[in-house]
Scaffold this motif. Structure first.
Motif, mmCIF file in Angstrom:
data_model
loop_
_atom_site.group_PDB
_atom_site.id
_atom_site.type_symbol
_atom_site.label_atom_id
_atom_site.label_comp_id
_atom_site.label_asym_id
_atom_site.label_seq_id
_atom_site.Cartn_x
_atom_site.Cartn_y
_atom_site.Cartn_z
ATOM 1 N N ASN A 38 4.701 63.418 7.757
ATOM 2 C CA ASN A 38 4.796 63.391 6.294
ATOM 3 C C ASN A 38 4.549 64.828 5.840
ATOM 4 N N PHE A 39 5.631 65.602 5.814
ATOM 5 C CA PHE A 39 5.468 67.054 5.711
ATOM 6 C C PHE A 39 4.891 67.481 4.368
ATOM 7 N N GLY A 40 5.205 66.719 3.310
ATOM 8 C CA GLY A 40 4.635 67.046 2.002
ATOM 9 C C GLY A 40 3.120 66.885 2.019
ATOM 10 N N LEU A 41 2.659 65.845 2.709
ATOM 11 C CA LEU A 41 1.214 65.634 2.813
ATOM 12 C C LEU A 41 0.565 66.747 3.639
ATOM 13 N N LEU A 42 1.243 67.161 4.714
ATOM 14 C CA LEU A 42 0.701 68.243 5.541
ATOM 15 C C LEU A 42 0.552 69.517 4.714
#
Lengths: 348, 348, 348, 348
Positions: A190-194
């Motif tokens: 979940n790249f946005g969360l990362l």
């Protein structure tokens, strides 16, 4: 290419490099750590060489890096790192025991679990307020109410808190309460969360995706690092295979493999990998023996009543025994300082 | 249902039971061990109960067994077993180190590898004379010539021999030379071969199929046991998963899982699971810590010239270090007698 | 390097080449097919080039082959092959339907299943006399008695027989009865068995190992080819994955992937891959649509009484419908001659 | 338990049921569709039975559902559903072709790809403006600028748009431009995102997680449905296995398995599963033959210049051929109306 700035480099020094890189058609990602700034350059590396950035006085070193991940690689940072969580070290000199309930259910259950953890020698308290569940009809966690319970238990016990965040929008709220933000296995990509946790200013515990390769896992860490946060601890928690005797298959080889590729600490979660209480002790011993920097285990005062993952939660005596065995092993593997043992002595 | 005969039971006693079971519509599988006979019954268990076999004087005990595997289950034999290979114990009290070259290539290379193994403290010598290779154009082993070399090296060093057999037709020949017959990962489901080694009168090292579940692995052991041979040592050597950083994924959890289900000893092969020399040491430590009864490692005096699996073979110093670390660990996990260390002292 | 001999080449011509290759430090593997001889060379290919073997009159062509498998590769044989089984073609122009019971149980059940198969349009009869079973206590097949039943049913119906062989020692016996020898998934890496069937002079149906890569599968075919038998039909039957809704995961992509790499025909077994009757029809349609050269399905007159794999066996109406749908599809995918339909018309 | 309200049920009728369920210790999840409201009940089903809700005039039906997923199950809705995307049907009567570039790069490239898609007969345009990439240094998509390009191309061509959303915060923006929201494989377990698209009022294309079981995939759909959106199309795009010849392994069996369990339409993405242009055509044929409701393929006017997944993109002639073959097949599998062919005829 990664540039490590001198410790006395100023914001202007950093800006100057960013501009020169941009003028050369590249992009510079600035990562501000506690004691120094590193800049990752992406673009035409041969062209960057001609800029001769290494000769600037504000620059300590310039390194070309062949791995796809840059900031988290050992090419960039040959020494293994120690990450501090509310003052507690996680790194090559210690074996860190993190324990707590899978989910925060009530103030009483959380405090009781924390006391169990602390009396056995755990130095960090884990507990989930936001739970990613396969079913929309399953218990989803208490949310901010759970965070407040954790904060109260920290005030009571002194144990810093590790807790999961499952949505970018919640990062600010969770970071306000937590000492370390956990990214769970389902959110590893979940790249946005990362990126959001990368910008949150708190250490991060990054669990491996259950079907992620080691390279993908390190790339996920790079997403966090690229936003300026290198206080990352990796956590192997089992991968998905054809074997059904265990919930997942603990990929214990991942620990030495990652340690050759990355300077970040690596822990093991024996509770979620096996999914069975009886495996937690032997897998924890294996974790320390293979060279992991710590273990993360589920405990619960009353596993039979747990709202989440009761079958794998340890009770008090289990955890005492686990801590004692890990303590004995940590000496054999050359970890002079066993964090929790020292704490216990200090707590005397 | 499994019947354990009294130690003084005669062949007639056994035959009488087989006939009564057949008369009741069932089948009896007779397994003759060194000190006693066990009989596995397949069919309508409730009907067998009515035969009241437990009351016969020649019968020591009768046990109903719910697992699909009978003779190798802990329901049948609650105590963990020790298997003796040329006098060397493999079981719950020891950590057994088996070492040797992947393939027997020349008398010199084999002797040199055996000396390396022995001086580090290994108590059994492994080495392949028959090699199952993915390509028909790859080196297939020296065959009986390789067995003769192994026998010569045994005469020279005193180390009992563990060597692979790949075809039912070769079992008799291999059993004439070897102290222990190895079944490789590709043959774990070669049921004719399993039955042949079951009847060969030599201990068996049964590697897990690279895509076999733990249950299938124990069923393969049952094939051997059913032919009268309970001298079986299981060996986990990595399973096939999506991860490509290692050749296979060592399923370390399989050790405690198997130990709850079966009384047979379980070893780990860290060389073939990782396929990388640098992983052998940490994975061996993990093996002992998790409770494995020993490790099986590849060594080669000159890995760069090896005809088979050179990249994973240890050289002499590696093996010395490995043996020393395992020795230290075996005390911590409560294995009072470290076989090789004692041997080394005796050899002193 | 592969040498294709002229059709009028003599045994002396072949021997002469073998000797020249040996003199150049290489090895020559001679493969005698029905109409021509091919010789695979292993060793220093650049040195072989200097022998200028292509200029010999008895040599038709010389090809350097980069793939690990030689004789089964399309580099060696660019046209897709047709294999004849008792006169029935399996190859690029037809969609071959093979049907029959998983296990031969009785003469009646086998004949009834064969009649079902034939009336639907199947042109080859499958049926197991030797069954590799995970449990030593499960039904292991009737052995030679089962082969005799199959031969009787062939005499009755005219359907050529495909049957499994599980041990090298049985190859001669099975080859005496069968028209095609089947190697099952558990034996794909039983290299001794592969070599034995390679020498038996009968076409081979080679199932993919349930955890074998496509490259390993083609290497297994090479083992057979290298012993002089290129009459090999490959059969995809599902691979082992994490998904449990189906017994295995049918790797349908394997068909076009293999067809680019190898000239051998490729079939699909939808019964064993899914393990569920309701999936046989849609998966069979997918098989034909993807370009498979045929399908292999389980049928049983009374699935609820089957001794083996009843839940996946088709009954008569299922098979009729399947055959009709495959017939319609085979036109769409450009297979002008639908074998079974023609047979049915002829049998009319 | 699922309650379907009558079409003339009022908000008060719904509230009354929610309250009665709460009073009985349960939870009611209200899902408001276009034409009716369904309410999922979680809790003690036997107690709910005593409430006798089926007798209320505002209630059309009450169904007990044993599957973990309720609203998406066939128990709840036995007929297979058709989902309309900008007026285009996806469901049991049609074979829907969705095509477009993996990533929106420029207005010209997007329009050119859309023209290719449309002239071959595609009825929906796919294209990514937000790209979830493994590396933080890879092209991440044009964001809202990409959405504007897609909207312009829709205005030009009339093709409704399918585009991915990767973060809950972007859902509102993407929903403003798109006709269908795509959830990619890496976000299948991003439950917050699933809930956000569930509330966005647009149809959803839900790709299967690359290591998700079919049950987990249906549970992810349930997350969307539970927020009131049943306009969900499932898309199988390959799972992660040990095989490396293809990027992923297309699990074609998943189509009939899902169709038995759920009423939702299921498509196949042959481009991402294989990762190779040469597999797209045969896998698309297999998709239609197995019963899929459509296929989703990558096209690019200049694959060699593509910023994302060029090796799998079709060019114009490929797509023409694919459409023609699917058209021929859709008749054979009993799909009377081939959407795109009709469109093409209408477009004259």
């Amino acid at each position: 290419m990664v540039i490590v700035m001198a410790t006395d480099a100023t914001a202007e020094d950093v800006d100057a490099i960013v501009e020169r890189v941009a003028a050369a058609g590249g992009e510079a990602f600035v990562s501000r750590g506690v004691s120094r700034v590193v800049i990752g350059l992406v673009g035409d590396v041969d062209r960057f060489e001609t800029l001769n950035l290494g000769s600037l006085p504000a620059v300590q070193s310039v390194t070309r890096i062949s791995a796809k991940y840059k900031l988290v690689s050992r090419e960039h940072h040959p020494e293994r790192s120690t990450v501090y969580v509310g003052g507690v070290p996680v790194g090559p000199d210690t074996v860190t025991l993190i324990a707590g309930p899978c989910a925060v259910e009530t103030p009483e259950q959380t405090l009781e679990a924390a006391r169990m953890a602390q009396s056995a020698g755990a130095v960090l308290l884990r507990g989930g307020a936001y739970k990613p569940r396969t079913s929309p009809y399953a218990f989803q966690g208490l949310g901010e109410e759970g965070l407040r319970i954790l904060a109260d238990v920290r005030a009571e016990t002194g144990l810093p808190i590790v807790t999961e965040v499952v949505a970018a929008d919640d990062v600010e709220t969770v970071a306000r309460y937590a000492d370390m933000l956990q990214i769970g296995t389902r959110n590893m990509s979940n790249f946005g969360l990362l990126q959001a946790v990368g910008a949150a200013g708190k250490p991060v515990l990054l669990k491996r995706g259950m079907s992620a390769t080691i390279e993908e896992w390190l790339m996920a860490a790079e997403y966090i690092a690229q936003r300026g946060n290198l206080d990352i601890v990796l956590c192997e928690r089992g991968i998905r295979t054809f074997e059904t005797a265990t919930r997942n298959t603990l990929d214990i080889s991942a620990v030495p493999v990652v340690q050759r590729l990355s300077h970040l600490p690596v822990m093991i979660d024996p509770s979620h990998s096996g999914g069975r209480r009886d495996l937690v002790l032997p897998l924890s011993r294996a974790a320390v023996a293979v060279g992991a920097d710590g273990v993360l285990v589920d405990v619960h005062p009353h596993p039979e009543q747990a709202l989440c993952d009761g079958p794998q939660a340890l009770v008090a005596e289990d955890l005492q025994r686990l801590a004692a065995e890990l303590d004995a092993l940590s000496g054999v593997v050359g970890r002079g300082l066993s964090t929790w043992w020292n704490r216990r002595l200090l707590a005397g």
